[in-house]
Write a protein that holds these residues in place. Structure first.
Motif, PDB file in Angstrom:
ATOM      1  N   THR A 154      77.283  76.188  28.454  1.00  0.00           N
ATOM      2  CA  THR A 154      78.516  76.446  27.716  1.00  0.00           C
ATOM      3  C   THR A 154      79.666  75.792  28.466  1.00  0.00           C
ATOM      4  O   THR A 154      79.761  75.898  29.695  1.00  0.00           O
ATOM      5  CB  THR A 154      78.778  77.964  27.599  1.00  0.00           C
ATOM      6  OG1 THR A 154      77.641  78.580  27.000  1.00  0.00           O
ATOM      7  CG2 THR A 154      80.010  78.239  26.760  1.00  0.00           C
ATOM      8  N   ALA A 166      84.023  75.004  28.159  1.00  0.00           N
ATOM      9  CA  ALA A 166      85.291  75.239  27.474  1.00  0.00           C
ATOM     10  C   ALA A 166      86.366  74.390  28.144  1.00  0.00           C
ATOM     11  O   ALA A 166      86.392  74.274  29.375  1.00  0.00           O
ATOM     12  CB  ALA A 166      85.679  76.709  27.540  1.00  0.00           C
ATOM     13  N   LYS A 220      92.629  77.785  24.443  1.00  0.00           N
ATOM     14  CA  LYS A 220      91.364  77.082  24.272  1.00  0.00           C
ATOM     15  C   LYS A 220      91.546  75.843  23.399  1.00  0.00           C
ATOM     16  O   LYS A 220      91.912  75.934  22.235  1.00  0.00           O
ATOM     17  CB  LYS A 220      90.326  78.011  23.638  1.00  0.00           C
ATOM     18  CG  LYS A 220      88.951  77.393  23.566  1.00  0.00           C
ATOM     19  CD  LYS A 220      87.833  78.246  23.009  1.00  0.00           C
ATOM     20  CE  LYS A 220      88.116  79.582  22.495  1.00  0.00           C
ATOM     21  NZ  LYS A 220      86.955  80.252  21.901  1.00  0.00           N
ATOM     22  N   GLN A 262      85.496  74.667  22.795  1.00  0.00           N
ATOM     23  CA  GLN A 262      84.414  75.339  23.502  1.00  0.00           C
ATOM     24  C   GLN A 262      83.121  75.081  22.750  1.00  0.00           C
ATOM     25  O   GLN A 262      83.077  75.198  21.523  1.00  0.00           O
ATOM     26  CB  GLN A 262      84.671  76.839  23.613  1.00  0.00           C
ATOM     27  CG  GLN A 262      83.615  77.561  24.435  1.00  0.00           C
ATOM     28  CD  GLN A 262      83.957  79.028  24.646  1.00  0.00           C
ATOM     29  OE1 GLN A 262      84.865  79.563  24.046  1.00  0.00           O
ATOM     30  NE2 GLN A 262      83.198  79.669  25.520  1.00  0.00           N
ATOM     31  N   TYR A 263      82.068  74.721  23.497  1.00  0.00           N
ATOM     32  CA  TYR A 263      80.772  74.420  22.904  1.00  0.00           C
ATOM     33  C   TYR A 263      79.666  75.042  23.735  1.00  0.00           C
ATOM     34  O   TYR A 263      79.794  75.209  24.943  1.00  0.00           O
ATOM     35  CB  TYR A 263      80.532  72.906  22.847  1.00  0.00           C
ATOM     36  CG  TYR A 263      81.450  72.217  21.881  1.00  0.00           C
ATOM     37  CD1 TYR A 263      81.111  72.116  20.539  1.00  0.00           C
ATOM     38  CD2 TYR A 263      82.661  71.683  22.296  1.00  0.00           C
ATOM     39  CE1 TYR A 263      81.960  71.497  19.638  1.00  0.00           C
ATOM     40  CE2 TYR A 263      83.513  71.064  21.408  1.00  0.00           C
ATOM     41  CZ  TYR A 263      83.156  70.976  20.078  1.00  0.00           C
ATOM     42  OH  TYR A 263      83.996  70.369  19.186  1.00  0.00           O
ATOM     43  N   LYS A 264      78.577  75.358  23.049  1.00  0.00           N
ATOM     44  CA  LYS A 264      77.362  75.835  23.706  1.00  0.00           C
ATOM     45  C   LYS A 264      76.257  74.859  23.359  1.00  0.00           C
ATOM     46  O   LYS A 264      76.018  74.569  22.188  1.00  0.00           O
ATOM     47  CB  LYS A 264      77.005  77.245  23.228  1.00  0.00           C
ATOM     48  CG  LYS A 264      75.859  77.858  23.976  1.00  0.00           C
ATOM     49  CD  LYS A 264      75.713  79.323  23.612  1.00  0.00           C
ATOM     50  CE  LYS A 264      74.790  80.015  24.578  1.00  0.00           C
ATOM     51  NZ  LYS A 264      74.846  81.466  24.409  1.00  0.00           N
ATOM     52  N   ILE A 279      76.521  74.196  19.452  1.00  0.00           N
ATOM     53  CA  ILE A 279      77.249  75.164  18.640  1.00  0.00           C
ATOM     54  C   ILE A 279      78.721  75.152  19.041  1.00  0.00           C
ATOM     55  O   ILE A 279      79.049  75.314  20.219  1.00  0.00           O
ATOM     56  CB  ILE A 279      76.667  76.580  18.856  1.00  0.00           C
ATOM     57  CG1 ILE A 279      75.180  76.600  18.537  1.00  0.00           C
ATOM     58  CG2 ILE A 279      77.438  77.614  18.049  1.00  0.00           C
ATOM     59  CD1 ILE A 279      74.453  77.820  19.074  1.00  0.00           C
ATOM     60  N   SER A 280      79.611  74.969  18.064  1.00  0.00           N
ATOM     61  CA  SER A 280      81.038  75.051  18.332  1.00  0.00           C
ATOM     62  C   SER A 280      81.436  76.519  18.412  1.00  0.00           C
ATOM     63  O   SER A 280      81.081  77.318  17.553  1.00  0.00           O
ATOM     64  CB  SER A 280      81.839  74.367  17.222  1.00  0.00           C
ATOM     65  OG  SER A 280      83.226  74.590  17.442  1.00  0.00           O
ATOM     66  N   LEU A 281      82.182  76.857  19.469  1.00  0.00           N
ATOM     67  CA  LEU A 281      82.664  78.214  19.638  1.00  0.00           C
ATOM     68  C   LEU A 281      84.176  78.278  19.426  1.00  0.00           C
ATOM     69  O   LEU A 281      84.835  79.203  19.872  1.00  0.00           O
ATOM     70  CB  LEU A 281      82.291  78.733  21.034  1.00  0.00           C
ATOM     71  CG  LEU A 281      80.792  78.762  21.343  1.00  0.00           C
ATOM     72  CD1 LEU A 281      80.544  79.195  22.778  1.00  0.00           C
ATOM     73  CD2 LEU A 281      80.044  79.662  20.374  1.00  0.00           C
ATOM     74  N   GLY A 282      84.721  77.267  18.752  1.00  0.00           N
ATOM     75  CA  GLY A 282      86.128  77.266  18.371  1.00  0.00           C
ATOM     76  C   GLY A 282      87.025  76.469  19.292  1.00  0.00           C
ATOM     77  O   GLY A 282      86.590  75.872  20.264  1.00  0.00           O
TER      78      GLY A 282
END
Length: 190
Positions: free
Chosen positions: A73, A75, A83, A86-88, A95-98
């Motif tokens: 992960t 960020a 932010k 942020q990606y995982k 996966i985009s985490l926003g």
């Protein structure tokens, strides 16, 4: 002005990273890097200050990353903690985490992290095309056709050195990175 710089840098990185494969970044017309498994690194987390410099512009962001199990992960934050992205990264997906920057190609960001701190053999496994990869204890170079694509100098112990200087000479970009905090969750693999 700083926001314009960050947006410009992210647009440049996006343009350089057209991907024929989902988890591969095009670093040059002749060189591609495909992300390598997190297991090669072990469980690590770090917070770093990154100062971007290129002709007539500079900016500072914070980068927080964590490698745990099979997940990676990352960020990117403003110095005030907002932010930007942020990606995982998982073995088969990203996966985009926003965040505020949604058009950025996250694979290139992960590729730069892996080129900088992943074990050299793992990096070699991820490189494709016509390239020359050289890695010593405190310096790494990626070259093609006599041109240096990435020049990485580091000071401090792996897995995450105290300081890194990443130069992308063809783009006239420098990233000065200082590790602010680092945690090892377990013994690293041999």
């Amino acid at each position: 002005m700083r926001r314009v710089f960050v947006l410009w840098l992210m647009a440049w990185l996006t343009g350089c990273a057209a991907m024929p494969e989902r988890q591969c970044a095009k670093l040059h017309a002749e060189v591609m890097y495909c992300l390598q498994p997190v297991e090669a690194m072990g469980d690590v987390s770090a917070l770093q200050q990154v100062d971007f410099k290129f002709p007539q512009h500079s900016n500072t962001v914070l980068v927080e990353f964590e490698m745990e199990g099979q997940a990676f992960t990352i960020a990117v934050l403003t110095p005030m903690g907002h932010k930007l992205m942020q990606y995982k990264y998982m073995p088969s997906e990203i996966i985009s985490l926003g965040g505020l920057l949604t058009k950025f190609d996250p694979v290139l960001l992960a590729a730069l992290v892996q080129l900088s701190v992943w074990p050299s053999q793992s990096v070699t496994n991820g490189l494709r095309g016509k390239f020359e990869w050289t890695a010593t204890q405190d310096h790494r170079w990626l070259r093609t056709e006599g041109k240096t694509l990435v020049d990485i100098a580091m000071h401090g112990q792996q897995p995450v050195p105290d300081t890194l200087l990443i130069q992308l000479p063809l783009q006239h970009i420098e990233l000065h990175i200082q590790t602010l905090q680092q945690t090892l969750h377990q013994t690293l693999p041999p």
